[in-house]
Write a protein that holds these residues in place. Sequence first.
Motif, PDB file in Angstrom:
ATOM      1  N   UNK A 111       0.834  -1.199   0.000  1.00 52.34           N
ATOM      2  CA  UNK A 111       0.000   0.000   0.000  1.00 52.34           C
ATOM      3  C   UNK A 111       0.874   1.257   0.000  1.00 52.34           C
ATOM      4  N   UNK A 112       0.491   2.240  -0.814  1.00 53.32           N
ATOM      5  CA  UNK A 112       1.230   3.488  -0.903  1.00 53.32           C
ATOM      6  C   UNK A 112       2.353   3.473  -1.918  1.00 53.32           C
ATOM      7  N   UNK A 113       2.663   2.329  -2.491  1.00 57.16           N
ATOM      8  CA  UNK A 113       3.726   2.253  -3.497  1.00 57.16           C
ATOM      9  C   UNK A 113       3.313   3.048  -4.734  1.00 57.16           C
ATOM     10  N   UNK A 114       4.216   3.870  -5.254  1.00 54.56           N
ATOM     11  CA  UNK A 114       3.900   4.752  -6.378  1.00 54.56           C
ATOM     12  C   UNK A 114       4.970   4.605  -7.456  1.00 54.56           C
ATOM     13  N   UNK A 115       4.517   4.552  -8.718  1.00 54.53           N
ATOM     14  CA  UNK A 115       5.411   4.370  -9.861  1.00 54.53           C
ATOM     15  C   UNK A 115       4.974   5.324 -10.972  1.00 54.53           C
ATOM     16  N   UNK A 116       5.959   5.861 -11.709  1.00 54.08           N
ATOM     17  CA  UNK A 116       5.661   6.712 -12.866  1.00 54.08           C
ATOM     18  C   UNK A 116       5.357   5.814 -14.064  1.00 54.08           C
ATOM     19  N   UNK A 117       4.188   6.008 -14.660  1.00 54.95           N
ATOM     20  CA  UNK A 117       3.810   5.244 -15.843  1.00 54.95           C
ATOM     21  C   UNK A 117       4.221   5.949 -17.128  1.00 54.95           C
ATOM     22  N   UNK A 118       4.109   7.274 -17.148  1.00 60.22           N
ATOM     23  CA  UNK A 118       4.425   8.040 -18.360  1.00 60.22           C
ATOM     24  C   UNK A 118       5.026   9.373 -17.948  1.00 60.22           C
ATOM     25  N   UNK A 119       6.181   9.685 -18.511  1.00 59.43           N
ATOM     26  CA  UNK A 119       6.875  10.933 -18.207  1.00 59.43           C
ATOM     27  C   UNK A 119       6.329  12.063 -19.073  1.00 59.43           C
ATOM     28  N   UNK A 120       6.089  13.207 -18.452  1.00 55.58           N
ATOM     29  CA  UNK A 120       5.678  14.381 -19.204  1.00 55.58           C
ATOM     30  C   UNK A 120       6.824  14.916 -20.055  1.00 55.58           C
ATOM     31  N   UNK A 121       6.480  15.556 -21.173  1.00 55.15           N
ATOM     32  CA  UNK A 121       7.499  16.105 -22.057  1.00 55.15           C
ATOM     33  C   UNK A 121       8.199  17.307 -21.447  1.00 55.15           C
ATOM     34  N   UNK A 122       9.469  17.485 -21.778  1.00 54.43           N
ATOM     35  CA  UNK A 122      10.230  18.633 -21.271  1.00 54.43           C
ATOM     36  C   UNK A 122       9.762  19.910 -21.954  1.00 54.43           C
ATOM     37  N   UNK A 123       9.802  21.006 -21.214  1.00 47.75           N
ATOM     38  CA  UNK A 123       9.424  22.295 -21.781  1.00 47.75           C
ATOM     39  C   UNK A 123      10.494  22.832 -22.727  1.00 47.75           C
ATOM     40  N   UNK A 124      10.049  23.634 -23.700  1.00 42.11           N
ATOM     41  CA  UNK A 124      10.989  24.228 -24.638  1.00 42.11           C
ATOM     42  C   UNK A 124      11.771  25.372 -24.006  1.00 42.11           C
ATOM     43  N   UNK A 125      12.855  25.750 -24.640  1.00 38.85           N
ATOM     44  CA  UNK A 125      13.719  26.812 -24.130  1.00 38.85           C
ATOM     45  C   UNK A 125      13.349  28.138 -24.784  1.00 38.85           C
ATOM     46  N   UNK A 126      13.278  29.198 -23.966  1.00 38.15           N
ATOM     47  CA  UNK A 126      13.060  30.540 -24.487  1.00 38.15           C
ATOM     48  C   UNK A 126      14.364  31.146 -24.976  1.00 38.15           C
ATOM     49  N   UNK A 127      14.243  32.262 -25.687  1.00 32.87           N
ATOM     50  CA  UNK A 127      15.465  32.856 -26.233  1.00 32.87           C
ATOM     51  C   UNK A 127      16.361  33.451 -25.156  1.00 32.87           C
ATOM     52  N   UNK A 128      15.846  33.563 -23.935  1.00 34.28           N
ATOM     53  CA  UNK A 128      16.689  33.992 -22.824  1.00 34.28           C
ATOM     54  C   UNK A 128      17.861  33.038 -22.621  1.00 34.28           C
ATOM     55  N   UNK A 129      17.644  31.729 -22.952  1.00 34.44           N
ATOM     56  CA  UNK A 129      18.673  30.710 -22.750  1.00 34.44           C
ATOM     57  C   UNK A 129      19.806  30.817 -23.777  1.00 34.44           C
ATOM     58  N   UNK A 130      19.570  31.501 -24.875  1.00 33.00           N
ATOM     59  CA  UNK A 130      20.539  31.499 -25.969  1.00 33.00           C
ATOM     60  C   UNK A 130      21.413  32.753 -26.019  1.00 33.00           C
ATOM     61  N   UNK A 131      21.212  33.668 -25.099  1.00 37.23           N
ATOM     62  CA  UNK A 131      22.011  34.892 -25.153  1.00 37.23           C
ATOM     63  C   UNK A 131      23.444  34.594 -24.727  1.00 37.23           C
ATOM     64  N   UNK A 132      24.346  35.298 -25.309  1.00 37.27           N
ATOM     65  CA  UNK A 132      25.764  35.156 -24.983  1.00 37.27           C
ATOM     66  C   UNK A 132      26.465  36.455 -25.353  1.00 37.27           C
ATOM     67  N   UNK A 133      27.763  36.495 -25.113  1.00 33.97           N
ATOM     68  CA  UNK A 133      28.511  37.712 -25.421  1.00 33.97           C
ATOM     69  C   UNK A 133      28.593  37.972 -26.916  1.00 33.97           C
ATOM     70  N   UNK A 134      28.426  36.898 -27.689  1.00 32.13           N
ATOM     71  CA  UNK A 134      28.506  37.063 -29.148  1.00 32.13           C
ATOM     72  C   UNK A 134      27.128  36.999 -29.805  1.00 32.13           C
ATOM     73  N   UNK A 135      26.115  36.645 -29.010  1.00 28.77           N
ATOM     74  CA  UNK A 135      24.756  36.573 -29.559  1.00 28.77           C
ATOM     75  C   UNK A 135      23.831  37.305 -28.598  1.00 28.77           C
ATOM     76  N   UNK A 136      23.820  38.622 -28.720  1.00 28.91           N
ATOM     77  CA  UNK A 136      23.095  39.442 -27.742  1.00 28.91           C
ATOM     78  C   UNK A 136      21.610  39.560 -28.062  1.00 28.91           C
TER      79      UNK A 136
END
Length: 360
Positions: A111-136
């Motif tokens: 009783x109480x045992x829990x298992x993941x049956x299906x993993x939710x999809x990962x969220x996409x990345x916004x352009x905030x993640x792609x900024x750099x010193x050469x790609x402002x």
Amino acid sequence: MKFVDEAHIEVFAGKGGNGCMSFRREKFIPFGGPDGGDGGRGGHIYVEADSNLNTLIDFRYQRLYRARNGEHGRGADQFGAAGEDMLLRVPVGTLVRDAATGELLADLATAGQRVVLAQGGAGGLGNLRFKSSTNRAPRQSTPGQLGEQRRLQLELKVLADVGLLGLPNAGKSTFIAAVSNARPKIADYPFTTLHPQLGVVRVGPGRSFVVADIPGLIEGAAEGAGLGHQFLRHLQRTRLLLHLVDVAPPDPEADPVRDARSVVAELKKYDPELAAKPRWLVLNKLDMLDEQQRAERVAEIRRRLRYKGPMYAISALTREGLEPLLRDIDQSLRPQVQDGEAAVDPQDPRFAVHDPLDES
């Protein structure tokens, strides 16, 4: 409530939200830079064993389960919220298999045992993640990923210590009603038991065990006769089998010895490992015979079966002979020292496997 021990369902985990491409736009700030947030992950689908449930009937009528999608990312550095997870509750003892491959995904035995049956999809990345010193001023973002999708088979195997085995009308329902508070249907025609029944047998302070009664097994069950092997899975988790035999069948042409052999033969056809479990022979319905006939019938059955294992002669209706049987069952189920009592000797012939299939 209708007893359902098998169901097929489809689960769809949530899709991840898309990443956002956005730039900060404020007065007097001409170069605000990227501020698009990530999308949230999709919701997972879990399964949990619940001791308050005893049937899979809910999954018979609803077969599609979808978790929520994750929210999309937004500007102003706003990340999307994760999708709400979904929790499916099933009875303790449920097996979850992938319907396509047959792979066992979960065995929910506690009783109480829990298992993941299906993993939710990962969220996409916004352009905030792609900024750099050469790609402002990055102008790229990624979409959310799809969640897992699966077709699943749910199979319930009840959890019991002792299983009752025998032909229809061998007295199994009368037995479980006599030793526990279970109230199965009892009548003078075959197949009154249409689904497994569980009963708790209390043998002393703090000492008890669970007995499972299943529909009767007849010759030809492997070919679908009667209810076939449909419910034998419920005996696979038991630690001890009681093979009930009617010593006074109403049909004058019936032979208790032949009936006992046919039941064990069907058991072996279904699962040799199940047939190898410790199995005791219980001769029931002594109340149908007089004193002289009782001794003769018991001796004849033992002789024809060449049976040297534990044999009990009882009457479940009048409770005659039940106390020694229940006491020995309790001892056999407690292999360790408890309450100052000695451990059960594993070499004790009462606790060995005996096969009443020898030809006379």
